[in-house]
Scaffold this active site. Sequence first.
Site, PDB file in Angstrom:
ATOM      1  N   GLY A   1       0.839  -1.203   0.000  1.00  0.00           N
ATOM      2  CA  GLY A   1       0.000   0.000   0.000  1.00  0.00           C
ATOM      3  C   GLY A   1       0.870   1.246   0.000  1.00  0.00           C
ATOM      4  O   GLY A   1       2.104   1.180   0.112  1.00  0.00           O
ATOM      5  N   LEU A   2       0.189   2.378  -0.128  1.00  0.00           N
ATOM      6  CA  LEU A   2       0.882   3.670  -0.167  1.00  0.00           C
ATOM      7  C   LEU A   2       1.699   3.929   1.086  1.00  0.00           C
ATOM      8  O   LEU A   2       1.394   3.376   2.157  1.00  0.00           O
ATOM      9  CB  LEU A   2      -0.161   4.795  -0.278  1.00  0.00           C
ATOM     10  CG  LEU A   2      -0.975   4.900  -1.561  1.00  0.00           C
ATOM     11  CD1 LEU A   2      -2.086   5.939  -1.381  1.00  0.00           C
ATOM     12  CD2 LEU A   2      -0.072   5.281  -2.735  1.00  0.00           C
TER      13      LEU A   2
ATOM     14  N   GLY B   1       2.341   5.631   4.335  1.00  0.00           N
ATOM     15  CA  GLY B   1       1.375   6.212   5.272  1.00  0.00           C
ATOM     16  C   GLY B   1       0.048   5.477   5.319  1.00  0.00           C
ATOM     17  O   GLY B   1      -0.852   5.857   6.068  1.00  0.00           O
ATOM     18  N   SER B   2      -0.084   4.389   4.544  1.00  0.00           N
ATOM     19  CA  SER B   2      -1.361   3.662   4.556  1.00  0.00           C
ATOM     20  C   SER B   2      -1.526   2.861   5.845  1.00  0.00           C
ATOM     21  O   SER B   2      -2.655   2.550   6.250  1.00  0.00           O
ATOM     22  CB  SER B   2      -1.462   2.734   3.340  1.00  0.00           C
ATOM     23  OG  SER B   2      -0.401   1.797   3.329  1.00  0.00           O
ATOM     24  N   GLY B   3      -0.412   2.484   6.471  1.00  0.00           N
ATOM     25  CA  GLY B   3      -0.492   1.742   7.734  1.00  0.00           C
ATOM     26  C   GLY B   3       0.192   0.392   7.722  1.00  0.00           C
ATOM     27  O   GLY B   3       0.018  -0.407   8.646  1.00  0.00           O
TER      28      GLY B   3
ATOM     29  N   SER C   1       3.379  -0.543   8.232  1.00  0.00           N
ATOM     30  CA  SER C   1       4.291  -0.788   9.359  1.00  0.00           C
ATOM     31  C   SER C   1       3.506  -0.939  10.655  1.00  0.00           C
ATOM     32  O   SER C   1       3.711  -1.907  11.410  1.00  0.00           O
ATOM     33  CB  SER C   1       5.290   0.363   9.516  1.00  0.00           C
ATOM     34  OG  SER C   1       6.069   0.481   8.368  1.00  0.00           O
TER      35      SER C   1
ATOM     36  N   SER D   1       5.841  -1.901  -2.385  1.00  0.00           N
ATOM     37  CA  SER D   1       5.754  -2.854  -3.520  1.00  0.00           C
ATOM     38  C   SER D   1       4.711  -2.378  -4.539  1.00  0.00           C
ATOM     39  O   SER D   1       3.670  -3.005  -4.697  1.00  0.00           O
ATOM     40  CB  SER D   1       5.480  -4.280  -3.039  1.00  0.00           C
ATOM     41  OG  SER D   1       4.545  -4.359  -1.992  1.00  0.00           O
TER      42      SER D   1
END
Length: 200
Positions: free
Chosen positions: A33-34, A36-38, A40, A107
């Site tokens: 995902g982008l 800042g999408s979450g 991590s 990715s």
Amino acid sequence: MKSTNITWHDSKVTKEARQKQKGHKSPVIWFTGLSGSGKSTLSVEVEKALYESNIHSYRLDGDNVRHGLNKNLGFSPEDRKENIRRIGEVANLMSDAGLVTLTAFISPYREDRDEVRELMDEKEFIEVYVKCSLEEAEKRDPKGLYKKARSGEISGFTGIDAPYEEPNAPELVVETDQQTLEESVASVINYLRENDYIDA
Ligand SMILES: Nc1ncnc2c1ncn2[C@@H]1O[C@H](COP(=O)(O)OS(=O)(=O)O)[C@@H](OP(=O)(O)O)[C@H]1O
Ligand SMILES: Nc1ncnc2c1ncn2[C@@H]1O[C@H](COP(=O)(O)OP(=O)(O)O)[C@@H](O)[C@H]1O
């Protein structure tokens, strides 16, 4: 392939035997995902929940891996491809060793993710699309990188002036701009339970 005259040596201990010994399967959970999408945040919480259930797991994270194994790679399409190829190989080894392996990489290219899928045994690659609108990711901007990308300080930033290709058929989608973190974690753990990767 540059190496020639090389021969594969089989182990006497199989992946299935390792899984049996540990009492759980060892899939790769591939968060994409982008920025800042979450990815991590979510992978850290899922790893913790698995650990607390005595499930052996390990997490590979973009920022961390780029400090070591992949520190010679940047963010050109070619370097991102090589980044994902290496991580795919490492994740496959960890899965073979019996660990539930979590990866948190943007990715951005579908083809690169599909190549990793091809490496794995069927059903052992769980693609989790960490879905979040660009607007929300940019609002979060946890590292201040979107701001830098908008001002031109960083170029080739995913979502701004570099592409992100959404998965066509991910095993799971978590919408982090619609759900709380707890709900997103629960949806990953439930997926693992319902599909018999871990005990209910
Ligand atoms: N140009 C550009 N585009 C995207 N991201 C950038 C860039 N430059 C640095 N960063 C930081 O690197 C993290 C992404 O690394 P990844 O290895 O996950 O990227 S990729 O999968 O190879 O595309 C990403 O981390 P996350 O925010 O956790 O996704 C950023 O912190
Ligand atoms: N449902 C959710 N899942 C994951 N993160 C969330 C969620 N809701 C809000 N967030 C917040 O979004 C931010 C995501 O940052 P991060 O995990 O670094 O993203 P990424 O690794 O994709 O770049 C964090 O500040 C996190 O607290």
